[in-house]
Write a protein that holds these residues in place. Structure first.
Motif, PDB file in Angstrom:
ATOM      1  N   LEU A 142       0.812  -1.210   0.000  1.00  0.00           N
ATOM      2  CA  LEU A 142       0.000   0.000   0.000  1.00  0.00           C
ATOM      3  C   LEU A 142       0.844   1.258   0.000  1.00  0.00           C
ATOM      4  N   LYS A 202       2.774  -7.449  -6.579  1.00  0.00           N
ATOM      5  CA  LYS A 202       1.816  -8.509  -6.885  1.00  0.00           C
ATOM      6  C   LYS A 202       2.019  -9.720  -5.974  1.00  0.00           C
ATOM      7  N   VAL A 234       1.200  -9.018  -2.209  1.00  0.00           N
ATOM      8  CA  VAL A 234      -0.217  -9.113  -1.831  1.00  0.00           C
ATOM      9  C   VAL A 234      -0.633 -10.578  -1.776  1.00  0.00           C
ATOM     10  N   ASP A 271      -2.057 -12.692   1.365  1.00  0.00           N
ATOM     11  CA  ASP A 271      -3.322 -13.431   1.315  1.00  0.00           C
ATOM     12  C   ASP A 271      -3.103 -14.907   1.644  1.00  0.00           C
ATOM     13  N   LEU A 326      -2.640 -15.349   5.307  1.00  0.00           N
ATOM     14  CA  LEU A 326      -3.930 -15.208   5.995  1.00  0.00           C
ATOM     15  C   LEU A 326      -4.777 -16.476   5.855  1.00  0.00           C
ATOM     16  N   VAL A 386      -7.040  -3.911   9.503  1.00  0.00           N
ATOM     17  CA  VAL A 386      -7.569  -3.140   8.373  1.00  0.00           C
ATOM     18  C   VAL A 386      -8.142  -1.809   8.869  1.00  0.00           C
ATOM     19  N   THR A 430      -6.890   1.813   7.756  1.00  0.00           N
ATOM     20  CA  THR A 430      -7.851   2.725   7.118  1.00  0.00           C
ATOM     21  C   THR A 430      -7.920   4.037   7.891  1.00  0.00           C
ATOM     22  N   MET A 441      -4.907   6.167   7.048  1.00  0.00           N
ATOM     23  CA  MET A 441      -4.774   6.760   5.712  1.00  0.00           C
ATOM     24  C   MET A 441      -5.868   7.760   5.372  1.00  0.00           C
ATOM     25  N   HIS A 473      -8.291  -7.696  -4.881  1.00  0.00           N
ATOM     26  CA  HIS A 473      -6.843  -7.902  -4.823  1.00  0.00           C
ATOM     27  C   HIS A 473      -6.257  -8.190  -6.202  1.00  0.00           C
ATOM     28  N   VAL A 502      -5.849  -4.932  -8.012  1.00  0.00           N
ATOM     29  CA  VAL A 502      -4.700  -4.166  -7.534  1.00  0.00           C
ATOM     30  C   VAL A 502      -3.437  -4.718  -8.171  1.00  0.00           C
ATOM     31  N   LEU A 503      -3.379  -6.023  -8.190  1.00  0.00           N
ATOM     32  CA  LEU A 503      -2.184  -6.667  -8.700  1.00  0.00           C
ATOM     33  C   LEU A 503      -1.946  -6.361 -10.172  1.00  0.00           C
ATOM     34  N   ASP A 504      -3.061  -6.312 -10.897  1.00  0.00           N
ATOM     35  CA  ASP A 504      -2.932  -6.266 -12.343  1.00  0.00           C
ATOM     36  C   ASP A 504      -2.949  -4.871 -12.940  1.00  0.00           C
ATOM     37  N   ASN A 545      -5.331   1.959  -5.230  1.00  0.00           N
ATOM     38  CA  ASN A 545      -4.976   0.586  -4.873  1.00  0.00           C
ATOM     39  C   ASN A 545      -5.026   0.342  -3.377  1.00  0.00           C
ATOM     40  N   LYS A 546      -4.614   1.352  -2.630  1.00  0.00           N
ATOM     41  CA  LYS A 546      -4.478   1.184  -1.191  1.00  0.00           C
ATOM     42  C   LYS A 546      -5.800   0.762  -0.556  1.00  0.00           C
ATOM     43  N   LEU A 547      -6.839   1.533  -0.870  1.00  0.00           N
ATOM     44  CA  LEU A 547      -8.128   1.233  -0.276  1.00  0.00           C
ATOM     45  C   LEU A 547      -8.701  -0.078  -0.834  1.00  0.00           C
ATOM     46  N   VAL A 570      -6.963  -2.819  -1.575  1.00  0.00           N
ATOM     47  CA  VAL A 570      -6.368  -3.932  -0.817  1.00  0.00           C
ATOM     48  C   VAL A 570      -6.995  -4.002   0.567  1.00  0.00           C
ATOM     49  N   LEU A 571      -7.154  -2.834   1.181  1.00  0.00           N
ATOM     50  CA  LEU A 571      -7.757  -2.825   2.520  1.00  0.00           C
ATOM     51  C   LEU A 571      -9.190  -3.334   2.481  1.00  0.00           C
ATOM     52  N   ASP A 622      -9.080  -7.016   2.258  1.00  0.00           N
ATOM     53  CA  ASP A 622      -8.722  -7.602   3.552  1.00  0.00           C
ATOM     54  C   ASP A 622      -9.893  -7.533   4.526  1.00  0.00           C
TER      55      ASP A 622
END
Lengths: 422, 422
Positions: free
Chosen positions: A184, A203, A206, A210, A213, A240, A244, A247, B180, B183-185, B202-204, B206-207, B210
Motif C-alpha cells: 500500500l 503482486k 499481496v 493473502d 492469511l 484493516v 484505514t 490513511m 486484490h 490491484v495486482l494487475d 490501490n491502497k483502499l 487492498v484494505l 482484507d
C-alpha cells in the motif's frame, strides 16, 4: 498487592521529582468510544498522581515502570541469573519457524520468496509476538481439563501444540499485514519488507499476504475452536480498520490523541491482546484470567507502538540518535508530535499543512525537540507497560518454578519494549 | 439414470457428426496431480466417445449438454413456465445485499466506497455465487436434525440463516479476491473494479479486500462449525494459488492444458465446489450428497471459467463478436489458444514469445480463428456442465415441489453458463 514494596523503592530514589503526570490523560485517556475491544483498560490516573520524573530521566531508566519491574524481580524466587525471555522459548520458536517454512514452501513453491521475508523478519524481530504468546502459555495457572467439540479430552501436550498454533498464526497474520501495508505504501527500499517488495514486486507481496492469511485460518480451523477463530478474525479486521484510520484522517482526527490511540490499538495492540486471550481461552482459564491475559497483551502492544513511534524520530541506540522519520515523511502524525502540539499550539498549522515540503518537516522537528513530546510519549508507554506488569501480578499465585520464570520473562519483556531492546 | 431418454433425443437429431471427442482429454484430462481438492471428478471419457458435433454447432445449441439439460427439463413435473433461477431466490439475494451493505458501512465508514463496488459487481453478475448456493440449499433432501457444538438443536429457520451466511461469505471472498487481483494487475479502467480502483486507489482496494476477508471469517466463526471454516479458508488459499500459478508460469506450464485446468480450478471452481459442499455439510447431509454438491459446484465453476475465457475473445452477444482480449493482452494463455496450438504447432512460438507486441497478438488471433480452439473450449465447458447436471440428477429423489424446482434451477444455471447468459 506490591504497594509497600514499590513505595519502599520509590522513596529510596530521592532524585525524582514528585510531579503529577495526570495531564497525560487529559489528552491521551482512552475513552469508551474507542475502547471497542472487549474489556479495554487504560493506565489508572490515581495511582500515579504523585509520581513524576525529570525530563532527562525516562529514556534511561523508564520511570515508575522500572520500580514495578524491579519490585517484581525482587519478589520472585529465581533471580540468580539475568533473564533472557527469548531463551526460555527458543526451542519452540525454532520449531515454529521450521514448521512455517515447510508449510508455505511445500504447497506453493512460487511463494517461497515471501517466506524468506517471513523469516528475515522473524530473525530481526526475534518473532516477538510468538515469544510473548509462548511465554503467556507457560505463565498461566495449571489449565482445567479441556474437551474438544467432539468430546475428546485434550492432554497437556496437545494443549501445548494448540498454543504453538496460536503463536504461529499470530506471526502469520502480523507478517501478512506487513506485506499488505508495504504494498500500500510504495514501501521504501531501506526496510526488510521494502527490499523484498522491490525484488518480488507488489503482486507477489499481496498474494503472499493473502496466502499467509488463508493458511492462518486453515490452521485455526484445525483447532476446532470457533471462539479462537473469532478472536483472530477480529484481529485481521482491526488491522484493516487501523490502516484505514491512518490513511483517511480529517484535520480534526489528525490532531486527536484519542484517535491516535484507537488507531494504535487496532494496528498493533489488538493482535497482542486477542491472541493472548486466545491462549488463555484454549487453556480453559477463567474469564478473569482471560481478561488479565488480554490486558497484558493490549498494554504491552500499546507500549510497543508508542516506543516504536519514538524510535522513528530518535533511532535506536546504534543509529546515533537519528531515526528514519518514515512516519512524518508519510504524513502520519504520532504521539510525540501530538504531545509537542500541546506545548506549542503553533505546530498545529504545520501539522495541518501535511508535511508536504522539507521545511515543514524540519520546523516540526524543531518544535518536537524543544518540547517534551518524546519524553511524554515514553512516559505514556511506561504507564501502559506498568499496566501490563500489573496484569501479570494479578494472575493467580503459583509455586511452579516454570510458571514463575515465565511470568518474570513477560515482565522482562515490558522492560525491553520500553528500552527499545525487544 | 437418464440414459434411455438421452439416447432417444440424441438419435432424433440426425444432423450431428458422430466423431470422437476423446482427444479433448489427451490434453485436458484432469490428472491426479492437480486434483488436489477432495473428491475431484472430471468428465468421463467413455460415455461421450461416440458423440461429436459440427464446428458451427456448439455455440448455438451447446451439444450434448443441451440434450441432458432438455432431458432433465422433460422429466420434471413443473415445466409450465420458463424458469428464472434468480427469481426463485430474489428475496434472499436482496436480503443478503442489504445485510452486507449494513455490515461494512456501519463498521468502517471509510470503506463504504468499497461496498459500492461490491454491490455494483453483485448487480452486474446477479450475485451468481450467492444464487447458486441459495438454490443448492433448497435443492438438497430434507436435512437431518442438526446440533451445534454447544448441543443446541438447529431448526430449519436457523439452518436457512446459516446457509445465507455461507452465500454471503462466498460473495465476500469472491469480491475480496477480485479487489486484490485488480490491484495486482494495474486494472484497466474498462471493468467495474478497474474504475473503482481508479477512483479510490490501490491502497483502499487492498484494505477493502482484507476487510471483506476478515468479515467473512468473523461471520463463519459465528456459525461455530470448524469444518465449514476450513472449507472456506481453503478457498482463499486456492484463490491465491491460482493467481500465483497464473503469474509465474514456465514456458512448459504455459503450453500445458493440465496446468491451465488446475489453475482454473483454483481460481474459479474451488469457490463454487467448496461452498456448495459447505451448504451440504451444514445441512447434515450424507457424505455422498456432500460429494454431489461439491461436484456440481466444481463442474459448474470449470464450465463458467472456460466460457469466460471464450467470451474474452468473442465478447458477449451484445458486443458484436469482439471480446476485450484482456487475457492475451496480459500474456495469459487460456484454453482456446491451447486448443488452437494443438492444430497449429507453429502458434507455440508466438505463445512462447509472450504477446509482447501487437503483431504477435494478431498472429495468435489469426491462428485461433482458423482453428477449432473456441469451439473445443465450448465443448469442454459443455462436458463440465453436463457433469454438473449429472450431480444434480444423482441427488436422492424428492417429491417436494420446491426441491424439484430448485434442482431445475440449478440445471438451468448450467445452461446459462454455457450460453454466457448467466
Amino acid at each position: 498487592m506490591y504497594g509497600r514494596t514499590t513505595l519502599r523503592i520509590l522513596s529510596s530514589r530521592a532524585t525524582f521529582h514528585y510531579r503529577s503526570v495526570e495531564r497525560f490523560y487529559c489528552a491521551a485517556r482512552p475513552g469508551p468510544h474507542y475502547c471497542r475491544g472487549p474489556a479495554m483498560t487504560c493506565p489508572k490516573e490515581t495511582s500515579y498522581a504523585v509520581l513524576g520524573c525529570r525530563e532527562t530521566y525516562f529514556w534511561h531508566s523508564h520511570g515508575f515502570h522500572d520500580f514495578r519491574y524491579q519490585a517484581y524481580e525482587d519478589r520472585t524466587s529465581v533471580i540468580e541469573e539475568p533473564l533472557d525471555p527469548f531463551s526460555l522459548v527458543s526451542d519452540e520458536l525454532s520449531a515454529i519457524a521450521k514448521r512455517l517454512r515447510l508449510m508455505v514452501v511445500a504447497e506453493v513453491p512460487k511463494l517461497a520468496l515471501a517466506t524468506e521475508c517471513f523469516f528475515r523478519m522473524g530473525a530481526q524481530g526475534k518473532s516477538f509476538r510468538a515469544a510473548v504468546l509462548l511465554l503467556m502459555s507457560k505463565a498461566l495457572p495449571m489449565p482445567l481439563p479441556q474437551m474438544t467439540a467432539d468430546g475428546v479430552f485434550i492432554c497437556l501436550k496437545e494443549l501445548d501444540a494448540r498454543h504453538k498454533c496460536i503463536a504461529e498464526t499470530a506471526e502469520m497474520i502480523y507478517v501478512a499485514g506487513r506485506l499488505h501495508d508495504n504494498v500500500l505504501d510504495d514501501a521504501e527500499t531501506n526496510c526488510v519488507m521494502g527490499s523484498l517488495n522491490s525484488v518480488m514486486g507488489n503482486k507477489l507481496s499481496v498474494l503472499a499476504g493473502d496466502f499467509l492469511l488463508s493458511r492462518a485460518f486453515v490452521a485455526l480451523a484445525n483447532l476446532k475452536n470457533t471462539e479462537v477463530i473469532s478472536l483472530l478474525a477480529i484481529v485481521v479486521e482491526h488491522l484493516v480498520s487501523g490502516e484505514t484510520m491512518q490513511m483517511t484522517t480529517s484535520l480534526e482526527q489528525r490532531r486527536s490523541m484519542e484517535y491516535y490511540l484507537q488507531k494504535t490499538f487496532y494496528k498493533t495492540a489488538s493482535l497482542f491482546a486477542n491472541s493472548c486471550k486466545a491462549i488463555a481461552f484454549l487453556a480453559g482459564q477463567t474469564a478473569e484470567v482471560e481478561l488479565l491475559a488480554y490486558n497484558y497483551g493490549r498494554n504491552l502492544g500499546m507500549a510497543y507502538q508508542l516506543i516504536d513511534d519514538v524510535l522513528d524520530f530518535t533511532g535506536s541506540s546504534s543509529s546515533l540518535g537519528k531515526g528514519s522519520l518514515s512516519d512524518i515523511n508519510k504524513n502520519i502524525v504520532t504521539a510525540p508530535i501530538l504531545f509537542a502540539m500541546e506545548e506549542y499550539p503553533q505546530l498545529r498549522e504545520v501539522v495541518d499543512r501535511g508535511f508536504g515540503n522539507r521545511s515543514d518537516v524540519e520546523l516540526a522537528l524543531d518544535y518536537l525537540h524543544k518540547s517534551r513530546g518524546l519524553d511524554r510519549t515514553r512516559e505514556l508507554a511506561a504507564e501502559y507497560a506498568d499496566e501490563a506488569v500489573k496484569a501479570i501480578e494479578a494472575l493467580p499465585q503459583s509455586d511452579d518454578e516454570d510458571v514463575i520464570k515465565s511470568r518474570r520473562a513477560l515482565v522482562n519483556l515490558t522492560g525491553r519494549v520500553i528500552t527499545g531492546t525487544k
